[in-house]
Design a protein around this motif. Structure first.
Motif, mmCIF file in Angstrom:
data_model
loop_
_atom_site.group_PDB
_atom_site.id
_atom_site.type_symbol
_atom_site.label_atom_id
_atom_site.label_comp_id
_atom_site.label_asym_id
_atom_site.label_seq_id
_atom_site.Cartn_x
_atom_site.Cartn_y
_atom_site.Cartn_z
ATOM 1 N N VAL A 1 25.821 11.715 47.074
ATOM 2 C CA VAL A 1 25.050 10.937 48.043
ATOM 3 C C VAL A 1 23.924 11.797 48.618
ATOM 4 N N GLY A 2 22.761 11.192 48.767
ATOM 5 C CA GLY A 2 21.636 11.907 49.364
ATOM 6 C C GLY A 2 20.656 10.940 49.999
ATOM 7 N N PHE A 3 19.993 11.352 51.067
ATOM 8 C CA PHE A 3 18.970 10.525 51.701
ATOM 9 C C PHE A 3 18.008 11.435 52.466
ATOM 10 N N THR A 4 16.781 10.971 52.586
ATOM 11 C CA THR A 4 15.742 11.719 53.299
ATOM 12 C C THR A 4 14.944 10.750 54.148
ATOM 13 N N TYR A 5 14.860 11.021 55.437
ATOM 14 C CA TYR A 5 14.116 10.177 56.369
ATOM 15 C C TYR A 5 13.044 11.007 57.066
ATOM 16 N N ASN A 6 11.792 10.768 56.705
ATOM 17 C CA ASN A 6 10.673 11.378 57.415
ATOM 18 C C ASN A 6 10.256 10.434 58.537
ATOM 19 N N GLY A 7 11.049 10.404 59.590
ATOM 20 C CA GLY A 7 10.919 9.387 60.622
ATOM 21 C C GLY A 7 11.933 8.288 60.353
ATOM 22 N N PHE A 8 12.196 7.454 61.348
ATOM 23 C CA PHE A 8 13.287 6.486 61.236
ATOM 24 C C PHE A 8 12.821 5.041 61.378
ATOM 25 N N GLN A 9 11.533 4.814 61.164
ATOM 26 C CA GLN A 9 11.025 3.448 61.242
ATOM 27 C C GLN A 9 11.660 2.606 60.133
ATOM 28 N N GLY A 10 12.375 1.549 60.514
ATOM 29 C CA GLY A 10 12.998 0.665 59.549
ATOM 30 C C GLY A 10 14.255 1.210 58.897
ATOM 31 N N VAL A 11 14.762 2.353 59.350
ATOM 32 C CA VAL A 11 15.952 2.961 58.761
ATOM 33 C C VAL A 11 17.207 2.351 59.387
#
Length: 326
Positions: A24-34
């Motif tokens: 499992v992996g994820f990357t969020y450059n900011g959380f708009q709509g996450v």
């Protein structure tokens, strides 16, 4: 032959699903709509900042990746390698606050957790119990003697307890200067934290640095520990925080996580901007100031009236009756 093929196909499919779960992996450059699991004071601002708490006193807050993650090998039970990095900022304050922590736990909810020094994921009865299964990296801004804190500005590794198994003052190792450079967690400036666990070596590393500095080659904390005994599959990863008596805010600007590999680097230019707000005097200070001014004005007025009354009385005594007509 058909049965053998069917069994082989099913095993291959199960292995593929297990592999996907383990990677499992994820990357969020900011959380708009996450999609994140938020509770209490936690919220995502209009520009994509993940705000864990606002200026409300004595509150707790949790933010978690909504899906459970497998942190152990299903066949051996050994803890798998994982890596995460995030950029955070703690509101500028002179007096600090409880701080925040990145947490790996068996649940996304801590209904009986206390604020203040308990970081929102422990209370007085469940702390320091093997059944907790809580692994956390704390960013502590308030020295708590009860938990043997080294100071009010440190990073610590917590295992089922708030008495860190290892901690160090907030700093980073400068390869250029060949020394540790002190940092303030409550400077209001964005900082980046890396947490890396190597399952084969049973090695946990924690590294801190300003966002304008490349990841240091020397970690701030390095602990030899087998996390297998603390892992109960599946688990959740996220953030926990709490407030104390004084107002303070905690923000996460970006987050990256990866099982069985290195977390993808955040794109710093895409991170949301912190809102630069000047600290205003609290209304209570205005009330105190005006109260002092008001009381002082009343006292001065009474003194002046008494002075005038005494003068009038003095001059009235020297006037004779025949002078009063004039």
């Amino acid at each position: 032959m058909f049965l053998e093929f069917l069994v082989w196909f099913l095993l291959l499919g199960l292995k593929s699903v297990a592999s996907q779960q383990e990677d499992v992996g994820f990357t969020y450059n900011g959380f708009q709509g996450v999609n994140m699991s938020l509770d209490s004071l936690a919220q995502i601002t209009d520009n994509g900042l993940l705000m864990l708490v606002n200026n409300t006193n004595q509150q707790v807050s949790h933010v978690f990746f909504p899906h459970p993650i497998h942190f152990s090998n299903s066949s051996t039970g050994n803890a798998l390698s994982f890596s995460t990095t995030f950029v955070f900022a703690i509101g500028k304050t002179r007096f600090g606050g409880p701080g925040m922590a990145i947490v790996i736990g068996t649940s996304r909810e801590f209904p009986d957790a206390l604020p203040s020094g308990y970081f929102g994921h422990f209370n007085m009865t469940n702390i320091s119990k093997p059944s907790d299964h809580v692994i956390a990296i704390e960013l502590d801004c308030l020295q708590n003697k009860e938990f043997n804190d080294i100071d009010g500005n440190h990073v610590g590794i917590d295992i089922n307890d708030l008495k860190s198994v290892q901690s160090a003052p907030a700093s980073y190792f400068s390869d250029k200067e060949n020394r540790y450079v002190n940092l303030s967690l409550t400077s209001g400036q964005p900082l980046q934290l890396w947490v890396e666990y190597y399952g084969a070596e049973n090695q946990l590393n924690v590294t801190l640095a300003p966002i304008n500095v490349p990841k240091p080659t020397t970690p701030l904390l390095s602990l030899k520990i087998d996390l297998s005994q603390y892992i109960v599959d599946p688990m959740y990863v996220g953030f926990s925080s709490a407030t104390y008596l004084l107002p303070i805010s905690y923000y996460v600007l970006g987050l990256s996580f990866k099982m069985n590999g290195e977390a993808r680097e955040l794109t710093l230019s895409q991170l949301p901007k912190l809102r630069q707000t000047r600290h205003k005097m609290r209304p209570r200070l205005f009330i105190v100031a005006f109260s002092v001014i008001g009381v002082t004005s009343v006292l001065i007025s009474i003194f002046i009236l008494q002075f005038i009354a005494k003068k009038k009385k003095k001059f009235a005594q020297v006037l004779e009756d025949w002078k009063l007509d004039y």
